[in-house]
Scaffold this motif. Structure first.
Motif, PDB file in Angstrom:
ATOM      1  N   THR A   1     -24.173 -69.612  79.914  1.00  0.00           N
ATOM      2  CA  THR A   1     -25.357 -69.513  80.773  1.00  0.00           C
ATOM      3  C   THR A   1     -26.547 -70.276  80.204  1.00  0.00           C
ATOM      4  N   GLN A   2     -26.801 -70.124  78.920  1.00  0.00           N
ATOM      5  CA  GLN A   2     -27.992 -70.751  78.338  1.00  0.00           C
ATOM      6  C   GLN A   2     -27.930 -72.271  78.402  1.00  0.00           C
ATOM      7  N   ASN A   3     -26.785 -72.835  78.099  1.00  0.00           N
ATOM      8  CA  ASN A   3     -26.657 -74.291  78.181  1.00  0.00           C
ATOM      9  C   ASN A   3     -26.737 -74.778  79.627  1.00  0.00           C
ATOM     10  N   HIS A   4     -26.273 -73.965  80.573  1.00  0.00           N
ATOM     11  CA  HIS A   4     -26.456 -74.328  81.977  1.00  0.00           C
ATOM     12  C   HIS A   4     -27.944 -74.363  82.328  1.00  0.00           C
ATOM     13  N   GLY A   5     -28.698 -73.395  81.815  1.00  0.00           N
ATOM     14  CA  GLY A   5     -30.137 -73.414  82.054  1.00  0.00           C
ATOM     15  C   GLY A   5     -30.810 -74.636  81.461  1.00  0.00           C
ATOM     16  N   LYS A   6     -30.374 -75.025  80.279  1.00  0.00           N
ATOM     17  CA  LYS A   6     -30.919 -76.235  79.666  1.00  0.00           C
ATOM     18  C   LYS A   6     -30.588 -77.471  80.497  1.00  0.00           C
ATOM     19  N   ARG A   7     -29.362 -77.529  81.007  1.00  0.00           N
ATOM     20  CA  ARG A   7     -28.974 -78.681  81.827  1.00  0.00           C
ATOM     21  C   ARG A   7     -29.750 -78.729  83.140  1.00  0.00           C
ATOM     22  N   VAL A   8     -30.075 -77.560  83.692  1.00  0.00           N
ATOM     23  CA  VAL A   8     -30.877 -77.540  84.921  1.00  0.00           C
ATOM     24  C   VAL A   8     -32.242 -78.183  84.669  1.00  0.00           C
ATOM     25  N   LEU A   9     -32.873 -77.825  83.565  1.00  0.00           N
ATOM     26  CA  LEU A   9     -34.184 -78.397  83.247  1.00  0.00           C
ATOM     27  C   LEU A   9     -34.077 -79.888  82.927  1.00  0.00           C
ATOM     28  N   GLU A  10     -33.013 -80.278  82.254  1.00  0.00           N
ATOM     29  CA  GLU A  10     -32.839 -81.699  81.944  1.00  0.00           C
ATOM     30  C   GLU A  10     -32.613 -82.517  83.218  1.00  0.00           C
ATOM     31  N   LYS A  11     -31.827 -81.981  84.156  1.00  0.00           N
ATOM     32  CA  LYS A  11     -31.639 -82.673  85.434  1.00  0.00           C
ATOM     33  C   LYS A  11     -32.944 -82.765  86.203  1.00  0.00           C
ATOM     34  N   MET A  12     -33.737 -81.710  86.118  1.00  0.00           N
ATOM     35  CA  MET A  12     -35.025 -81.738  86.797  1.00  0.00           C
ATOM     36  C   MET A  12     -35.923 -82.832  86.229  1.00  0.00           C
ATOM     37  N   LEU A  13     -35.873 -83.018  84.911  1.00  0.00           N
ATOM     38  CA  LEU A  13     -36.662 -84.084  84.289  1.00  0.00           C
ATOM     39  C   LEU A  13     -36.168 -85.462  84.712  1.00  0.00           C
ATOM     40  N   LEU A  14     -34.858 -85.604  84.870  1.00  0.00           N
ATOM     41  CA  LEU A  14     -34.317 -86.889  85.318  1.00  0.00           C
ATOM     42  C   LEU A  14     -34.678 -87.172  86.772  1.00  0.00           C
ATOM     43  N   ASP A  15     -34.637 -86.138  87.610  1.00  0.00           N
ATOM     44  CA  ASP A  15     -34.933 -86.326  89.028  1.00  0.00           C
ATOM     45  C   ASP A  15     -36.425 -86.490  89.292  1.00  0.00           C
TER      46      ASP A  15
ATOM     47  N   PRO B   1     -39.319 -87.178  86.689  1.00  0.00           N
ATOM     48  CA  PRO B   1     -39.896 -87.301  85.337  1.00  0.00           C
ATOM     49  C   PRO B   1     -41.415 -87.241  85.305  1.00  0.00           C
ATOM     50  N   THR B   2     -42.066 -87.505  86.433  1.00  0.00           N
ATOM     51  CA  THR B   2     -43.532 -87.467  86.471  1.00  0.00           C
ATOM     52  C   THR B   2     -44.046 -86.322  87.337  1.00  0.00           C
ATOM     53  N   GLY B   3     -43.215 -85.333  87.568  1.00  0.00           N
ATOM     54  CA  GLY B   3     -43.629 -84.205  88.394  1.00  0.00           C
ATOM     55  C   GLY B   3     -44.641 -83.314  87.692  1.00  0.00           C
ATOM     56  N   ARG B   4     -45.179 -82.378  88.456  1.00  0.00           N
ATOM     57  CA  ARG B   4     -46.202 -81.491  87.903  1.00  0.00           C
ATOM     58  C   ARG B   4     -45.650 -80.566  86.830  1.00  0.00           C
ATOM     59  N   LEU B   5     -44.365 -80.291  86.875  1.00  0.00           N
ATOM     60  CA  LEU B   5     -43.767 -79.341  85.938  1.00  0.00           C
ATOM     61  C   LEU B   5     -42.921 -80.021  84.867  1.00  0.00           C
ATOM     62  N   ALA B   6     -43.005 -81.337  84.757  1.00  0.00           N
ATOM     63  CA  ALA B   6     -42.159 -82.052  83.796  1.00  0.00           C
ATOM     64  C   ALA B   6     -42.505 -81.668  82.361  1.00  0.00           C
ATOM     65  N   ASP B   7     -43.793 -81.570  82.047  1.00  0.00           N
ATOM     66  CA  ASP B   7     -44.171 -81.196  80.681  1.00  0.00           C
ATOM     67  C   ASP B   7     -43.799 -79.751  80.380  1.00  0.00           C
ATOM     68  N   ASP B   8     -43.898 -78.869  81.383  1.00  0.00           N
ATOM     69  CA  ASP B   8     -43.489 -77.476  81.176  1.00  0.00           C
ATOM     70  C   ASP B   8     -41.995 -77.380  80.893  1.00  0.00           C
ATOM     71  N   ALA B   9     -41.202 -78.155  81.626  1.00  0.00           N
ATOM     72  CA  ALA B   9     -39.759 -78.135  81.400  1.00  0.00           C
ATOM     73  C   ALA B   9     -39.417 -78.663  80.008  1.00  0.00           C
TER      74      ALA B   9
END
Length: 384
Positions: free
Chosen positions: A144-158, A160-168
């Motif tokens: 589960t934890q690594n899946h959560g990390k991958r979700v945030l990493e995919k979000m950064l790839l999709d 990268p300049t979003g409002r929540l990129a630094d939070d992720a």
């Protein structure tokens, strides 16, 4: 066209091609909206069942009118339905599908927020990859934890300049810090520092990055890069964030002192190594650097002792049995130990003469036998 089928298979009759039915798509969308509205007003298990029905209807509506704004809305609402039904793995799948098929979707900020919540929720479960989840639909079936990390990493790839990129990025770094992956945490903190310069997490990323660098340092026998990174981050933090640094004066001072202690330790280890090899000049160089740069560390006194003990000793050690170097001949032009006898000299000269190559004759020289130049004496008179 059925968007669930890979593009390579869409040309197969009955599998890829799908007739566009706008009326059916609108009807399914209206039906899905009814299920969704009823689900939001319900409670408990009934709420989840209605929202799952709404998600299925939204998916069917999108399939009947592909590559349209209706399909975009249907993907988003299907993901939202699964999200509020607490079926987070399916919700994440449809959020990813929406971003993949509509990269410039108007729902980008909302999708980032939902994926952020899903990723942070999964990061709370540090289960092992071999722990299988059979019943909890809010979590993936394992890791589960690594899946959560991958979700945030995919979000950064999709995004990268979003409002929540630094939070992720900060959440991923903090997770690696808690898991004691110091090198990975340091890399994430450095990414946040260099990429998101206006982030409110700048001070914390400097502080925790320096802490991670010190914890990643493995000793004087290994690389000094973590120490250099810690020293750089600490000095940069004190210079840029004076107010926050004054509030954490004691831990910052402790880290700075530890950096100086470790750097002096590295120099002392090198000085000790040179001193044991009787390379006293090199040892004194390292000791002088300790006395000049780190006089307040315990290694300053030890360095002074090495300097005092090296007084009057040669700069470099004398090799063992150094007299043997004069026995064996070398390529240098030096006087041989024994002069050759007359017989040896004559034999050597004969060998040199015997092996000396014959100088090539000049074909343009008339005095040589191989000359091709015809002179007056060599030309026979013409008989008339």
């Amino acid at each position: 066209m059925n968007s669930d089928v890979p593009k390579i298979l869409r040309k197969i009759p009955g599998l890829g091609e799908r007739k566009v039915d706008k009326e059916l798509a609108r009807a399914k969308l209206q039906e899905a909206n009814g299920f969704y509205q009823a689900g939001t007003n319900a409670q408990g298990q009934e709420r989840k069942e209605l929202l799952r029905k709404a998600a299925a209807s939204y998916i069917e509506a999108g399939k009947n009118w592909s590559s349209s704004s209706l399909e975009q809305d249907a993907h988003y609402m299907a993901a939202e339905s699964y999200f509020f039904a607490e079926d987070y793995p399916k919700a994440e799948d449809y959020y990813v599908k929406l971003i993949k098929e509509y990269p410039r979707t108007r729902y980008q900020d909302r999708v980032d927020q939902r994926r952020m919540e899903i990723g942070n929720y999964w990061l709370q479960f540090p289960d092992k990859f071999y722990n299988v989840n059979w019943t909890d639909k809010t979590r993936p079936w394992n890791d589960t934890q690594n899946h959560g990390k991958r979700v945030l990493e995919k979000m950064l790839l999709d995004s990268p300049t979003g409002r929540l990129a630094d939070d992720a990025t900060m959440d991923i770094a903090n997770t690696e810090f808690k898991r004691e992956n110091w090198t990975e945490a340091l890399d994430r903190y450095r990414d946040l520092i260099s990429v998101y310069t206006d982030s409110p997490h700048q001070f914390d990323s400097h502080f925790l990055g320096a802490k991670s660098a010190l914890l990643a340092y493995q000793g004087p026998q290994y690389s000094s890069e973590p120490l250099e990174q810690a020293d750089k981050l600490l000095k940069q933090m004190v210079r840029q964030f004076q107010k926050q640094s004054s509030e954490r004066k004691e831990p910052i001072a402790e880290m700075l002192a530890e950096v100086q202690y470790r750097q002096a330790e590295r120099l002392y280890e090198e000085a000790t190594y040179r001193n044991n090899k009787q390379e006293y000049a090199a040892a004194i160089v390292y000791c002088d650097r300790i006395l000049d740069n780190y006089p307040d560390t315990p290694y300053a006194q030890k360095a002074q002792e090495i300097i005092d003990n090296a007084e009057g000793k040669p700069s470099v050690p004398t090799p063992y049995m150094h007299w043997m170097t004069y026995v064996f001949p070398t390529r240098d032009k030096v006087t041989p130990l024994l002069k050759p006898t007359e017989e040896e000299a004559a034999e050597r000269q004969s060998l040199i003469t015997r092996n000396r190559p014959k100088s090539p004759s000049n074909p343009l020289d008339p005095t040589t036998g191989d000359s091709q130049v015809r002179t007056a004496g060599s030309v026979e008179p013409v008989k008339r």
